[in-house]
Design a protein around this motif. Structure first.
Motif, PDB file in Angstrom:
ATOM      1  N   VAL A  80       0.796  -1.055   0.110  1.00  0.00           N
ATOM      2  CA  VAL A  80      -0.141  -0.007  -0.023  1.00  0.00           C
ATOM      3  C   VAL A  80       0.913   1.218   0.090  1.00  0.00           C
ATOM      4  CG1 VAL A  80      -1.778   1.248   1.012  1.00  0.00           C
ATOM      5  CG2 VAL A  80      -1.951  -1.122   1.273  1.00  0.00           C
ATOM      6  N   ALA A  81       0.392   2.269  -0.791  1.00  0.00           N
ATOM      7  CA  ALA A  81       1.488   3.510  -1.042  1.00  0.00           C
ATOM      8  C   ALA A  81       0.802   4.650  -1.536  1.00  0.00           C
ATOM      9  CB  ALA A  81       2.671   3.168  -2.007  1.00  0.00           C
ATOM     10  N   GLY A  82       1.317   5.691  -1.666  1.00  0.00           N
ATOM     11  CA  GLY A  82       0.704   6.881  -2.121  1.00  0.00           C
ATOM     12  C   GLY A  82      -0.656   7.176  -1.365  1.00  0.00           C
ATOM     13  N   VAL A  83      -0.903   6.969  -0.050  1.00  0.00           N
ATOM     14  CA  VAL A  83      -2.109   7.468   0.706  1.00  0.00           C
ATOM     15  C   VAL A  83      -2.050   8.874   0.818  1.00  0.00           C
ATOM     16  CG1 VAL A  83      -3.410   7.035   2.640  1.00  0.00           C
ATOM     17  CG2 VAL A  83      -2.061   5.087   1.879  1.00  0.00           C
ATOM     18  N   ALA A  84      -2.971   9.579   0.250  1.00  0.00           N
ATOM     19  CA  ALA A  84      -2.941  11.475   0.413  1.00  0.00           C
ATOM     20  C   ALA A  84      -4.317  11.550   0.236  1.00  0.00           C
ATOM     21  CB  ALA A  84      -2.137  11.814  -0.619  1.00  0.00           C
ATOM     22  N   THR A  85      -4.588  12.883   1.170  1.00  0.00           N
ATOM     23  CA  THR A  85      -5.883  13.574   1.190  1.00  0.00           C
ATOM     24  C   THR A  85      -5.801  14.940   0.987  1.00  0.00           C
ATOM     25  OG1 THR A  85      -6.350  11.603   2.934  1.00  0.00           O
ATOM     26  CG2 THR A  85      -8.022  13.807   2.462  1.00  0.00           C
ATOM     27  N   HIS A  86      -6.683  15.526   0.148  1.00  0.00           N
ATOM     28  CA  HIS A  86      -6.634  17.108  -0.094  1.00  0.00           C
ATOM     29  C   HIS A  86      -6.810  17.599   1.279  1.00  0.00           C
ATOM     30  CE1 HIS A  86      -8.103  20.836  -1.109  1.00  0.00           C
ATOM     31  NE2 HIS A  86      -7.925  20.744  -2.548  1.00  0.00           N
ATOM     32  N   PRO A  87      -5.911  18.529   1.365  1.00  0.00           N
ATOM     33  CA  PRO A  87      -5.792  19.181   2.731  1.00  0.00           C
ATOM     34  C   PRO A  87      -7.192  19.881   3.512  1.00  0.00           C
ATOM     35  CG  PRO A  87      -4.761  20.607   1.335  1.00  0.00           C
ATOM     36  CD  PRO A  87      -4.782  19.477   0.638  1.00  0.00           C
ATOM     37  N   THR A 114      -0.360  -7.959   3.072  1.00  0.00           N
ATOM     38  CA  THR A 114      -0.304  -6.583   2.838  1.00  0.00           C
ATOM     39  C   THR A 114       1.000  -5.810   3.436  1.00  0.00           C
ATOM     40  OG1 THR A 114      -1.390  -4.539   2.598  1.00  0.00           O
ATOM     41  CG2 THR A 114      -2.200  -5.918   4.198  1.00  0.00           C
ATOM     42  N   ALA A 115       1.656  -4.954   3.342  1.00  0.00           N
ATOM     43  CA  ALA A 115       2.598  -3.954   3.912  1.00  0.00           C
ATOM     44  C   ALA A 115       2.412  -2.692   3.553  1.00  0.00           C
ATOM     45  CB  ALA A 115       3.792  -4.486   3.653  1.00  0.00           C
ATOM     46  N   LEU A 116       2.956  -1.737   4.422  1.00  0.00           N
ATOM     47  CA  LEU A 116       3.156  -0.338   4.071  1.00  0.00           C
ATOM     48  C   LEU A 116       4.197   0.381   4.847  1.00  0.00           C
ATOM     49  CD1 LEU A 116       1.450   0.844   6.592  1.00  0.00           C
ATOM     50  CD2 LEU A 116      -0.466   0.252   5.261  1.00  0.00           C
ATOM     51  N   ARG A 126      -5.148   0.181  13.742  1.00  0.00           N
ATOM     52  CA  ARG A 126      -6.479  -0.180  13.927  1.00  0.00           C
ATOM     53  C   ARG A 126      -6.962  -0.698  12.827  1.00  0.00           C
ATOM     54  NH1 ARG A 126      -6.033   5.242  15.717  1.00  0.00           N
ATOM     55  NH2 ARG A 126      -6.813   6.611  14.009  1.00  0.00           N
ATOM     56  N   PHE A 127      -6.078  -0.837  11.494  1.00  0.00           N
ATOM     57  CA  PHE A 127      -6.322  -1.638  10.345  1.00  0.00           C
ATOM     58  C   PHE A 127      -5.831  -2.932  10.509  1.00  0.00           C
ATOM     59  CE2 PHE A 127      -7.387   2.565   8.807  1.00  0.00           C
ATOM     60  CZ  PHE A 127      -8.641   2.399   8.121  1.00  0.00           C
ATOM     61  N   GLY A 128      -5.246  -3.321  11.505  1.00  0.00           N
ATOM     62  CA  GLY A 128      -4.785  -4.603  12.007  1.00  0.00           C
ATOM     63  C   GLY A 128      -3.413  -4.622  11.485  1.00  0.00           C
ATOM     64  N   TYR A 129      -2.535  -3.699  10.933  1.00  0.00           N
ATOM     65  CA  TYR A 129      -1.043  -3.802  10.802  1.00  0.00           C
ATOM     66  C   TYR A 129      -0.404  -3.671  11.997  1.00  0.00           C
ATOM     67  CZ  TYR A 129      -1.939  -2.665   5.809  1.00  0.00           C
ATOM     68  OH  TYR A 129      -2.478  -2.587   4.625  1.00  0.00           O
ATOM     69  N   VAL A 130       0.891  -4.373  12.019  1.00  0.00           N
ATOM     70  CA  VAL A 130       1.864  -4.298  12.942  1.00  0.00           C
ATOM     71  C   VAL A 130       3.286  -3.960  12.386  1.00  0.00           C
ATOM     72  CG1 VAL A 130       2.538  -6.725  12.824  1.00  0.00           C
ATOM     73  CG2 VAL A 130       2.749  -5.909  15.004  1.00  0.00           C
ATOM     74  N   GLY A 131       4.056  -3.265  13.300  1.00  0.00           N
ATOM     75  CA  GLY A 131       5.312  -2.816  12.916  1.00  0.00           C
ATOM     76  C   GLY A 131       6.344  -4.001  12.741  1.00  0.00           C
ATOM     77  N   LEU A 132       7.099  -3.505  11.803  1.00  0.00           N
ATOM     78  CA  LEU A 132       8.409  -4.560  11.402  1.00  0.00           C
ATOM     79  C   LEU A 132       9.736  -3.601  11.608  1.00  0.00           C
ATOM     80  CD1 LEU A 132       7.210  -5.967   7.760  1.00  0.00           C
ATOM     81  CD2 LEU A 132       6.629  -6.796  10.115  1.00  0.00           C
ATOM     82  N   PRO A 289       8.532   0.208   8.723  1.00  0.00           N
ATOM     83  CA  PRO A 289       7.311  -0.592   7.838  1.00  0.00           C
ATOM     84  C   PRO A 289       6.105  -1.098   8.809  1.00  0.00           C
ATOM     85  CG  PRO A 289       9.314  -1.943   7.494  1.00  0.00           C
ATOM     86  CD  PRO A 289       9.509  -0.497   8.414  1.00  0.00           C
ATOM     87  N   MET A 290       5.197  -1.465   8.270  1.00  0.00           N
ATOM     88  CA  MET A 290       4.146  -2.356   8.906  1.00  0.00           C
ATOM     89  C   MET A 290       3.678  -3.342   7.791  1.00  0.00           C
ATOM     90  SD  MET A 290       1.937   0.757  11.227  1.00  0.00           S
ATOM     91  CE  MET A 290       1.605  -0.404  12.395  1.00  0.00           C
ATOM     92  N   ALA A 291       2.969  -4.428   8.628  1.00  0.00           N
ATOM     93  CA  ALA A 291       2.266  -5.372   7.490  1.00  0.00           C
ATOM     94  C   ALA A 291       1.473  -6.285   8.426  1.00  0.00           C
ATOM     95  CB  ALA A 291       3.450  -6.475   7.384  1.00  0.00           C
ATOM     96  N   ARG A 292       0.329  -7.134   7.854  1.00  0.00           N
ATOM     97  CA  ARG A 292      -0.705  -7.700   8.185  1.00  0.00           C
ATOM     98  C   ARG A 292      -0.866  -8.869   7.281  1.00  0.00           C
ATOM     99  NH1 ARG A 292      -6.473  -6.276   9.064  1.00  0.00           N
ATOM    100  NH2 ARG A 292      -6.359  -8.476   8.690  1.00  0.00           N
ATOM    101  N   LEU A 293      -1.577  -9.931   8.175  1.00  0.00           N
ATOM    102  CA  LEU A 293      -2.080 -10.930   7.149  1.00  0.00           C
ATOM    103  C   LEU A 293      -3.763 -10.325   6.732  1.00  0.00           C
ATOM    104  CD1 LEU A 293      -1.766 -14.016   9.368  1.00  0.00           C
ATOM    105  CD2 LEU A 293      -0.252 -13.083   7.946  1.00  0.00           C
TER     106      LEU A 293
END
Length: 399
Positions: A80-87, A114-116, A126-132, A289-293
């Protein structure tokens, strides 16, 4: 509000400007648009979703279809990449909505991992990811490598531009993917960017015709620094061969920096090596980074220890229910929870982040409980340790 998947060429006027505002110098110069245009082919196979309101793109997120090694099994992984929101549209739930849709689609298409790299780790937990573990940077003077110049090492080193040696580099990273837990590589359409930019030297250690180590690097200036990317070495001889080559730059550069996995210990490489080792994690700017099943299919048939435990998975969109993890034969079976005789198998209650932490090997079962990622009784913790022994993952790919 509507969610839409972008065609590749649409990114120039939609997702790329949002990403540039979020992660680069701003305002963006006119020449940057042309740079984005040149970058389009390397995004060709990405999946990019956007939120549109009144014809204006207000949020974007992308997934790169990658592959990752999870405890010896190479599996499809959504980077997962490029996560961006208009200010003016931030804190309205757009990223949450997009991530749900994106991960739904990637999971349905067969990506169990998945990783990011997070903008804020607690948001993605909160989306289930954990730190690597974050890679380390080691900095030292080339003069301190002098003892290696006297070492008689097996094999040879090959030195070339990365554009010329790309196939050799790519083949070696594929080997690392098969052999190293956590290692991830880009799809071909993205990976060839390294070849096309051709802005690195490539050094490979070769023994009996086989590549056993590799590193890409550049030199910023005479009297400056030799800046190496990830130093990949299959054994101490390969690592020493690469460092021996760097030692020959003693009259050219003042310092050398190399990127290393978390389990590498450069302070033990040589006697009298003065080295600064750092893993800097900051927000914003330098995340780990973070990852999850995304699916329990990632665990099925994995070689594991001979533990047996029931896990109840709670609070997640993609992982839920009660399951028996049975490693009695040395290969993990994921079975319905009622396959265990009531009361005879220890039970743990885990969040998706808790299970992911165990599967990736980054937390002990007791740490999962301490971090609030699950409820793990002592008997269940003992079984989980047998099934998922600690093992440091090395993501490698930076996206």
């Amino acid at each position: 509000m509507r969610i839409r998947r972008l065609a590749a060429e649409e990114r120039l006027t939609t997702s790329f400007p949002l990403q540039a505002y979020a992660f680069e110098t701003s305002p963006m110069g006119a020449s940057r648009t042309e740079e984005f245009r040149a970058y389009l082919p390397y995004n060709a196979g990405n999946r990019t979703l956007v939120v549109e309101e009144g014809g204006v793109t207000t949020a974007a997120v992308s997934a790169v279809p990658m592959r990752q090694n999870l405890r010896g099994a190479v599996l499809p992984m959504a980077g997962v990449a490029g996560v961006a929101t208009h200010p003016l549209a931030r804190r309205r739930g757009h990223v949450r909505t997009l991530l749900h849709r994106l991960l739904d689609e990637m999971r349905d298409e067969g990506h169990p991992l998945t990783a990011l790299y997070p903008f804020r780790a607690s948001f993605y937990e909160r989306f289930g990811y954990v730190g690597l573990p974050r890679r380390r940077t080691a900095v030292f003077a080339p003069a301190d490598l002098a003892p290696l110049l006297r070492a008689d090492l097996p094999g040879e080193v090959v030195w070339e531009r990365v554009g010329a040696g790309y196939d050799r580099w790519r083949a070696y990273t594929e080997r690392c993917l098969r052999e190293r837990h956590g290692f991830a590589v880009f799809p071909d359409f993205r990976a060839v960017g390294l070849r096309d930019r051709d802005d690195r030297w490539l050094l490979t250690a070769v023994r009996d015709g086989e590549t056993v180590g590799a590193v890409t690097y550049r030199i910023d200036d005479h009297g400056g620094a030799l800046i190496a990317d990830d130093l990949l070495a299959g054994d101490p001889y390969a690592r020493a061969s690469l460092l021996q080559f760097f030692a020959r730059h003693v009259d050219q550069v003042e310092r050398i920096s190399v990127e290393l996995p978390a389990d590498e210990l450069p302070e033990l490489w040589l006697t009298d090596l003065a080295v600064h080792v750092e893993a800097r994690v900051s927000r914003p700017g330098s995340p780990a980074p973070m990852a999850r099943l995304l699916s329990l299919d990632a665990l099925a048939d994995q070689p594991v220890g001979t533990g047996r435990v029931v896990v109840e998975l709670v609070g997640d969109r993609w992982l839920g229910g009660t399951h028996l993890l049975d490693g009695a034969t040395g290969t993990l079976e994921v079975l319905p929870g009622d396959a265990a005789a009531a009361g005879t198998v220890p039970t743990a209650r885990l969040t998706a982040a808790g299970l992911s932490a165990l599967a990736y090997g980054v937390l002990d079962p007791a740490e999962v409980a301490v971090r609030g990622l699950g409820e793990v009784p002592v008997d269940a913790a003992a079984e989980l340790r047998r099934i998922f022994p600690r093992e440091l993952p090395y993501l490698f790919a930076d996206f």
